[in-house]
Design a protein around this motif. Sequence first.
Motif, PDB file in Angstrom:
ATOM      1  N   PRO A   1       0.823  -1.211   0.000  1.00 53.95           N
ATOM      2  CA  PRO A   1       0.000   0.000   0.000  1.00 53.95           C
ATOM      3  C   PRO A   1       0.858   1.263   0.000  1.00 53.95           C
ATOM      4  O   PRO A   1       1.956   1.275   0.554  1.00 53.95           O
ATOM      5  N   VAL A   2       0.367   2.287  -0.646  1.00 56.19           N
ATOM      6  CA  VAL A   2       1.095   3.548  -0.779  1.00 56.19           C
ATOM      7  C   VAL A   2       0.596   4.544   0.265  1.00 56.19           C
ATOM      8  O   VAL A   2      -0.612   4.688   0.484  1.00 56.19           O
ATOM      9  N   TYR A   3       1.546   5.232   0.899  1.00 63.98           N
ATOM     10  CA  TYR A   3       1.232   6.232   1.917  1.00 63.98           C
ATOM     11  C   TYR A   3       0.756   7.522   1.253  1.00 63.98           C
ATOM     12  O   TYR A   3       1.367   8.012   0.294  1.00 63.98           O
ATOM     13  N   THR A   4      -0.323   8.059   1.776  1.00 63.49           N
ATOM     14  CA  THR A   4      -0.841   9.335   1.282  1.00 63.49           C
ATOM     15  C   THR A   4      -0.227  10.466   2.097  1.00 63.49           C
ATOM     16  O   THR A   4      -0.349  10.464   3.330  1.00 63.49           O
ATOM     17  N   PRO A   5       0.451  11.431   1.469  1.00 67.71           N
ATOM     18  CA  PRO A   5       1.029  12.542   2.225  1.00 67.71           C
ATOM     19  C   PRO A   5      -0.022  13.191   3.132  1.00 67.71           C
ATOM     20  O   PRO A   5      -1.141  13.459   2.708  1.00 67.71           O
ATOM     21  N   GLY A   6       0.337  13.393   4.389  1.00 67.30           N
ATOM     22  CA  GLY A   6      -0.588  13.973   5.353  1.00 67.30           C
ATOM     23  C   GLY A   6      -1.527  12.956   5.984  1.00 67.30           C
ATOM     24  O   GLY A   6      -2.413  13.332   6.751  1.00 67.30           O
ATOM     25  N   GLN A   7      -1.333  11.696   5.665  1.00 67.69           N
ATOM     26  CA  GLN A   7      -2.223  10.642   6.164  1.00 67.69           C
ATOM     27  C   GLN A   7      -2.293  10.616   7.688  1.00 67.69           C
ATOM     28  O   GLN A   7      -3.340  10.327   8.273  1.00 67.69           O
ATOM     29  N   PHE A   8      -1.175  10.953   8.334  1.00 70.01           N
ATOM     30  CA  PHE A   8      -1.142  10.941   9.800  1.00 70.01           C
ATOM     31  C   PHE A   8      -0.995  12.348  10.377  1.00 70.01           C
ATOM     32  O   PHE A   8      -0.456  12.523  11.477  1.00 70.01           O
ATOM     33  N   ALA A   9      -1.486  13.333   9.633  1.00 67.82           N
ATOM     34  CA  ALA A   9      -1.371  14.728  10.086  1.00 67.82           C
ATOM     35  C   ALA A   9      -2.033  14.931  11.438  1.00 67.82           C
ATOM     36  O   ALA A   9      -1.502  15.616  12.332  1.00 67.82           O
ATOM     37  N   LYS A  10      -3.194  14.338  11.622  1.00 66.55           N
ATOM     38  CA  LYS A  10      -3.914  14.488  12.886  1.00 66.55           C
ATOM     39  C   LYS A  10      -3.133  13.867  14.041  1.00 66.55           C
ATOM     40  O   LYS A  10      -2.977  14.474  15.110  1.00 66.55           O
ATOM     41  N   ALA A  11      -2.624  12.658  13.823  1.00 67.06           N
ATOM     42  CA  ALA A  11      -1.862  11.975  14.871  1.00 67.06           C
ATOM     43  C   ALA A  11      -0.577  12.729  15.202  1.00 67.06           C
ATOM     44  O   ALA A  11      -0.195  12.841  16.372  1.00 67.06           O
ATOM     45  N   LEU A  12       0.096  13.280  14.176  1.00 64.50           N
ATOM     46  CA  LEU A  12       1.350  13.982  14.406  1.00 64.50           C
ATOM     47  C   LEU A  12       1.140  15.374  14.994  1.00 64.50           C
ATOM     48  O   LEU A  12       2.094  15.989  15.485  1.00 64.50           O
ATOM     49  N   SER A  13      -0.086  15.869  14.958  1.00 63.78           N
ATOM     50  CA  SER A  13      -0.363  17.183  15.558  1.00 63.78           C
ATOM     51  C   SER A  13      -0.619  17.080  17.066  1.00 63.78           C
ATOM     52  O   SER A  13      -0.572  18.076  17.782  1.00 63.78           O
ATOM     53  N   ARG A  14      -0.875  15.868  17.552  1.00 59.59           N
ATOM     54  CA  ARG A  14      -1.149  15.661  18.980  1.00 59.59           C
ATOM     55  C   ARG A  14       0.155  15.347  19.713  1.00 59.59           C
ATOM     56  O   ARG A  14       0.442  14.204  20.062  1.00 59.59           O
ATOM     57  N   LYS A  15       0.926  16.373  19.961  1.00 55.76           N
ATOM     58  CA  LYS A  15       2.231  16.163  20.573  1.00 55.76           C
ATOM     59  C   LYS A  15       2.142  15.677  22.016  1.00 55.76           C
ATOM     60  O   LYS A  15       3.093  15.107  22.551  1.00 55.76           O
ATOM     61  N   SER A  16       0.991  15.878  22.626  1.00 54.06           N
ATOM     62  CA  SER A  16       0.809  15.385  24.000  1.00 54.06           C
ATOM     63  C   SER A  16       0.803  13.863  24.059  1.00 54.06           C
ATOM     64  O   SER A  16       0.973  13.275  25.126  1.00 54.06           O
ATOM     65  N   LYS A  17       0.573  13.231  22.904  1.00 53.78           N
ATOM     66  CA  LYS A  17       0.540  11.774  22.833  1.00 53.78           C
ATOM     67  C   LYS A  17       1.910  11.175  22.501  1.00 53.78           C
ATOM     68  O   LYS A  17       2.067   9.966  22.438  1.00 53.78           O
ATOM     69  N   PHE A  18       2.897  12.055  22.284  1.00 52.11           N
ATOM     70  CA  PHE A  18       4.228  11.581  21.927  1.00 52.11           C
ATOM     71  C   PHE A  18       4.949  11.019  23.160  1.00 52.11           C
ATOM     72  O   PHE A  18       4.753  11.463  24.278  1.00 52.11           O
TER      73      PHE A  18
END
Length: 444
Positions: free
Chosen positions: A425-442
């Motif tokens: 499967p091919v990754y769509t740019p920005g596919q995990f934008a929401k997850a990567l914006s939640r820095k509190s979950k890092f």
Amino acid sequence: MPDQKPPANVHRCTIKNLPLEHGVLGEITVEGENAAQCIDQIVRLLKRKSRPRKSGRGAPPPTSPTDFLDAAIERYISDLTRRKVGLTYIQLHRQTLGIMLAVIGNKSLASVTGDDVRRTLDSFKFWPKNARRIPAMKELSFAEILDIGKRLTPPPINAETYNNHVRRLNAFFNTQEDADRSFRSPAQGIAKEINTSTAIKSRRPLSASDLEKIFEIEAYSKWSKDKPHRWWGPLLALYTGARVSEIAQLRTTDIHTVDGVSCICIQVTTTGQRLKNGSSIRAIPIAQPLLDANFLTYVDEVRATGQDRLFPHLPLSVTVKDGEAYVNGYGSTLVQQFSRYIKKHGFKKGIGSHVFRHTFATNLTKEKVRAVQIAALTGHTVVGAPSESVSVPGLLSYIDRGMCPPELRACAETLSKFYPGIEIPVYTPGQFAKALSRKSKFHK
């Protein structure tokens, strides 16, 4: 002349079985008016002479062959704990050595014989599988569990299990030998591993149909939603042959492109990262299918967050037992999650993320790729091969200077021969934008 008894007014002092650093002194007798003072001076002198000499290297006192087995085992386990090895590794060593102690009894190291080792090797078949996980056996001693095992019909011991016991016994006795050169391992020439070179392997590589089932786009996308490590972890495992623990701990600084060759550096650069051994240090070219699937796009998206960890949603797993913290690494969570995922898709128990590593090596073998070339990618040690042909940590220094050594191009050529039989499967740019914006979950 016959021995004469000393006069009644002559003082006599005798001391027996005086424990010293490297043994026990049998008996000393002193006669005379100052016998007691002389004995006291002799004892002080002997104890001072028997103390280990101080060394600038801070070397520990040597193991004494008069030490009893239980004390030597506890010291050995304590040293393993101090080295920060994994909890499972320590528990397995404790199990092997505990079985030996139950079989031969608590005796001094010097009195352990080759026959004791043979009796121990013969007893491993009586240890019930996963004994400590059976509720009725959790609180039993090693001897009690062995007694139960002897009353059952023991199945043939698995060769790999037997060899693991042998390695642990040899490691224990070799450590005692290293600590005291006067001690000779009783396992030498006896505790030999079973040759499994012609044995039928129970582990099989994944077929193209297996891989299609795992990477079916709808199910795979649903499972990996908002979790980048689930999307990229299995794909990287398939196309690099790397251990999941190595993939899970990657940092964006471990991804490099030099002279047009993009690669992943498997190395330890910060706290929390761990490798199995020296051969694990290596550089793996990124396969073209991963590049076509936009892996480097994802790497850039993580870098843009200011986070260094490639999969910041994976926590560092730590187990606390008896007041000690044991680091399991970043891969434990992903291993468990993937295991549950493939079980839901009909895969049998015992098949997990490590099967990608086996699939990778097996497919390259079918393409007539030599073991040394495969080991340069997987980080294995090839017995009998020149170490420099397998362990290539020197590549990293070239990469850090922005240079692409010929070894890396050779690895890329080897990798180009790997084809698992599916389109990933091919990754769509920005596919995990929401997850990567939640820095509190890092996680750090």
